[in-house]
Structure formats: C-alpha cells, structure tokens
Design an enzyme around this catalytic site. Sequence first.
Site, PDB file in Angstrom:
ATOM      1  N   CYS A 120       3.533  23.468  83.674  1.00 13.10           N
ATOM      2  CA  CYS A 120       3.919  23.488  85.078  1.00 13.10           C
ATOM      3  C   CYS A 120       5.242  22.743  85.234  1.00 13.10           C
ATOM      4  O   CYS A 120       5.431  21.690  84.619  1.00 13.10           O
ATOM      5  CB  CYS A 120       2.824  22.807  85.895  1.00 13.10           C
ATOM      6  SG  CYS A 120       3.137  22.762  87.662  1.00 13.10           S
TER       7      CYS A 120
ATOM      8  N   HIS B  59      -2.276  30.542  89.013  1.00 15.61           N
ATOM      9  CA  HIS B  59      -1.677  29.204  88.884  1.00 15.61           C
ATOM     10  C   HIS B  59      -0.875  28.867  90.148  1.00 15.61           C
ATOM     11  O   HIS B  59      -1.013  27.775  90.716  1.00 15.61           O
ATOM     12  CB  HIS B  59      -0.773  29.180  87.643  1.00 15.61           C
ATOM     13  CG  HIS B  59      -0.054  27.886  87.423  1.00 15.61           C
ATOM     14  ND1 HIS B  59      -0.363  27.034  86.382  1.00 15.61           N
ATOM     15  CD2 HIS B  59       0.971  27.295  88.098  1.00 15.61           C
ATOM     16  CE1 HIS B  59       0.441  25.973  86.442  1.00 15.61           C
ATOM     17  NE2 HIS B  59       1.262  26.118  87.465  1.00 15.61           N
ATOM     18  N   GLU B  60      -0.039  29.815  90.582  1.00 16.39           N
ATOM     19  CA  GLU B  60       0.799  29.564  91.768  1.00 16.39           C
ATOM     20  C   GLU B  60      -0.039  29.504  93.042  1.00 16.39           C
ATOM     21  O   GLU B  60       0.230  28.681  93.923  1.00 16.39           O
ATOM     22  CB  GLU B  60       1.902  30.623  91.887  1.00 16.39           C
ATOM     23  CG  GLU B  60       2.877  30.643  90.722  1.00 16.39           C
ATOM     24  CD  GLU B  60       3.492  29.294  90.378  1.00 16.39           C
ATOM     25  OE1 GLU B  60       3.740  28.474  91.280  1.00 16.39           O
ATOM     26  OE2 GLU B  60       3.718  29.041  89.175  1.00 16.39           O
TER      27      GLU B  60
ATOM     28  N   HIS C 161      -1.359  26.174  93.624  1.00 12.82           N
ATOM     29  CA  HIS C 161      -0.394  25.236  94.225  1.00 12.82           C
ATOM     30  C   HIS C 161      -0.453  25.289  95.751  1.00 12.82           C
ATOM     31  O   HIS C 161      -0.277  24.268  96.420  1.00 12.82           O
ATOM     32  CB  HIS C 161       1.044  25.545  93.780  1.00 12.82           C
ATOM     33  CG  HIS C 161       1.405  24.950  92.462  1.00 12.82           C
ATOM     34  ND1 HIS C 161       1.307  23.601  92.190  1.00 12.82           N
ATOM     35  CD2 HIS C 161       1.878  25.524  91.329  1.00 12.82           C
ATOM     36  CE1 HIS C 161       1.694  23.363  90.957  1.00 12.82           C
ATOM     37  NE2 HIS C 161       2.043  24.519  90.402  1.00 12.82           N
TER      38      HIS C 161
END
Length: 185
Positions: free
Chosen positions: A110, A153-154, A157
């Site tokens: 990351c 993954h994004e 966030h």
Amino acid sequence: MILMSDIVREGHPALRKVAEEVTFPLTDEDKKLCEELLQYIINSQDDEVCERYGLRPGIGLAAPQVNVSKRVFALHIEEENKEPLSFVAINPKIISHSVERTYLSNGEGCLSVDRDVEGFVPRYSRITIKAFDMDGKEFKLRLKGLPSIAFQHELDHLNGVMFYDHIDPKEPFKEIPGAVPFERD
C-alpha cells in the site's frame, strides 16, 4: 500532480474514517481530485517519471490516502496480453461476489504503508461492481484476478480498513479455506 509527500501514511486519522458519498455534478475540485488520483497511478508505473519525482509504483489510489474523505479511487492495471484497465470509481459498490476466495501469494502492499507486512489477505476471486464515472454515468464491471483484488483493496480504504486488518495476526500465512492463490509477476 500528487507526489509521495501528499500521500498520508498509516496512523493518519483519514485512513480510518468512512469516506463520504460524492454528489453530482462534480465540483471542479472533485474533478481535479479524480484526474490527479488516476494520473498518479499512471505516472507511478513509468520508471522515468518515478525516478524524476520520487514516486512509489502503485496500481490504485483512494481519496482518503491524500487526506480527502470522499468515496473515490483510481485504478490503472496493465497485465500482459490484456487491455489496460484504467478508471476512476466514484461511490463504488460490490453488488455480487464469488464464494471462491483468492489472495496475492506474495502479499499486498500500500502506498500509505512504508513497511512490508507479510501475510495472506483474503479477497473474493470474482466481483461485479457498480460505480459512477466523472460524468455521473453509472457503469458496471465484472472483475477477477488482480483487478478484483485491487478494487477490494481500494474499496477498503473508503471504509477505513487497511489491507493488514484482514491478515490473521497469529498465523499470517494460514491457509484460507476455498482460496486459490493469485500469482503476480
């Protein structure tokens, strides 16, 4: 242009907040944010540009990583023998996913994490997503492999979740039931 100094690092409160939905039409500020997130990712995959500006390579970047609490991220993935996948996702959602799981066999990284974190991060193998583009048009995609992993993954966030939150702290390389590892070059 977004630089490494603009990207907040782990421990920053922006990375643990649930980001706000974006309204349309986009403000000029939101348009600029979208364009700059995507441009960073594209630039970060160019060795010459990376060297010139001290960028770390990445395939995705979310607004909270530049201290903007909005539900926006950019992905740019070039895989051999495939069309590049390059888009900005605004207010993205996973609308369906496979039962089968996957994980990157060499772990995830990351841009907001300046250390290696070892361990398997379980993700859905295949997902169907919905999001909006910069013109406010909804689009739908089916993703698998690296694009599916990167999207999840994004999206994490935007929900204040870091990739290492998914790693088993006692057994980071514990086998994930029903998961097939994804090998990345």
